[in-house]
Design a protein around this motif. Structure first.
Motif, short mmCIF file in Angstrom:
data_model
loop_
_atom_site.label_atom_id
_atom_site.label_comp_id
_atom_site.label_asym_id
_atom_site.label_seq_id
_atom_site.Cartn_x
_atom_site.Cartn_y
_atom_site.Cartn_z
N ASP A 97 0.81 -1.22 0.00
CA ASP A 97 0.00 0.00 0.00
C ASP A 97 0.84 1.27 0.00
N THR A 98 2.14 1.15 0.15
CA THR A 98 3.02 2.32 0.07
C THR A 98 3.31 2.72 -1.38
N ASP A 99 3.00 1.84 -2.31
CA ASP A 99 3.18 2.13 -3.73
C ASP A 99 2.04 3.06 -4.15
N PRO A 100 2.33 4.19 -4.77
CA PRO A 100 1.27 5.12 -5.18
C PRO A 100 0.20 4.48 -6.06
N ARG A 101 0.55 3.47 -6.83
CA ARG A 101 -0.43 2.79 -7.69
C ARG A 101 -1.43 1.97 -6.88
N ALA A 102 -1.11 1.66 -5.63
CA ALA A 102 -1.98 0.82 -4.80
C ALA A 102 -3.05 1.61 -4.07
N GLU A 103 -2.85 2.89 -3.91
CA GLU A 103 -3.75 3.71 -3.09
C GLU A 103 -5.21 3.57 -3.49
N GLN A 104 -5.50 3.63 -4.76
CA GLN A 104 -6.90 3.57 -5.21
C GLN A 104 -7.55 2.20 -4.99
N TRP A 105 -6.77 1.17 -4.71
CA TRP A 105 -7.30 -0.18 -4.56
C TRP A 105 -7.48 -0.60 -3.10
N LEU A 106 -6.96 0.17 -2.17
CA LEU A 106 -7.01 -0.20 -0.76
C LEU A 106 -8.45 -0.36 -0.26
N GLU A 107 -9.29 0.62 -0.50
CA GLU A 107 -10.67 0.54 0.00
C GLU A 107 -11.48 -0.52 -0.73
N MET A 108 -11.21 -0.71 -2.01
CA MET A 108 -11.89 -1.76 -2.75
C MET A 108 -11.55 -3.12 -2.16
N ASN A 109 -10.29 -3.36 -1.84
CA ASN A 109 -9.89 -4.61 -1.20
C ASN A 109 -10.59 -4.78 0.14
N ARG A 110 -10.62 -3.72 0.93
CA ARG A 110 -11.26 -3.78 2.25
C ARG A 110 -12.76 -4.09 2.11
N GLU A 111 -13.43 -3.41 1.20
CA GLU A 111 -14.87 -3.58 1.02
C GLU A 111 -15.23 -5.01 0.61
N TYR A 112 -14.55 -5.54 -0.38
CA TYR A 112 -14.92 -6.86 -0.88
C TYR A 112 -14.39 -8.00 -0.02
N ALA A 113 -13.33 -7.77 0.72
CA ALA A 113 -12.87 -8.79 1.67
C ALA A 113 -13.93 -9.04 2.74
N ALA A 114 -14.71 -8.01 3.05
CA ALA A 114 -15.77 -8.16 4.04
C ALA A 114 -17.00 -8.87 3.48
#
Length: 110
Positions: A58-75
């Motif tokens: 998540d420290t990679d700038p390209r990952a920032e936009q995917w963090l919340e998507m990962n969190r949402e669908y993991a739930a």
């Protein structure tokens, strides 16, 4: 500092990463995987295992936009902790850009 799955996984869904995860923090959608950021221990063993290069810290700038998507669908999606075959046409989709808007499915995996 968790790892996240990016859109490069969509329509590929290789599960090599799942096999090496020591904490089983991957979740399966119909045509992609996600990582539960709150479960990931930041060991990094999954990143080099991904043939599609879809996993980033998540420290990679390209990952920032995917963090919340990962969190949402993991739930919402079921946990996956064993390797399964990739989608039948995964190699055709590997490296295809801009897949999220057209091809992402919010349906859970089986």
């Amino acid at each position: 500092m968790p790892y996240v799955v990016t859109e490069a996984c969509i329509k590929c869904k290789y599960t090599d990463c799942v096999e090496v995860c020591p904490v089983d923090c991957f979740y399966e959608g119909e045509n992609t995987l996600v990582i539960a950021p709150d479960e990931c221990i930041d060991c990094g063993v999954c990143e080099p295992e991904c043939p599609a290069e879809a996993i980033l810290p998540d420290t990679d700038p390209r990952a920032e936009q995917w963090l919340e998507m990962n969190r949402e669908y993991a739930a919402q999606w079921p946990n996956i902790n064993r390797k399964k075959p990739a989608l039948s046409d995964a190699d055709d989709w590997k490296g295809v850009p801009d897949k999220y808007a057209k091809y992402f499915s919010d349906k859970p995996g089986k």
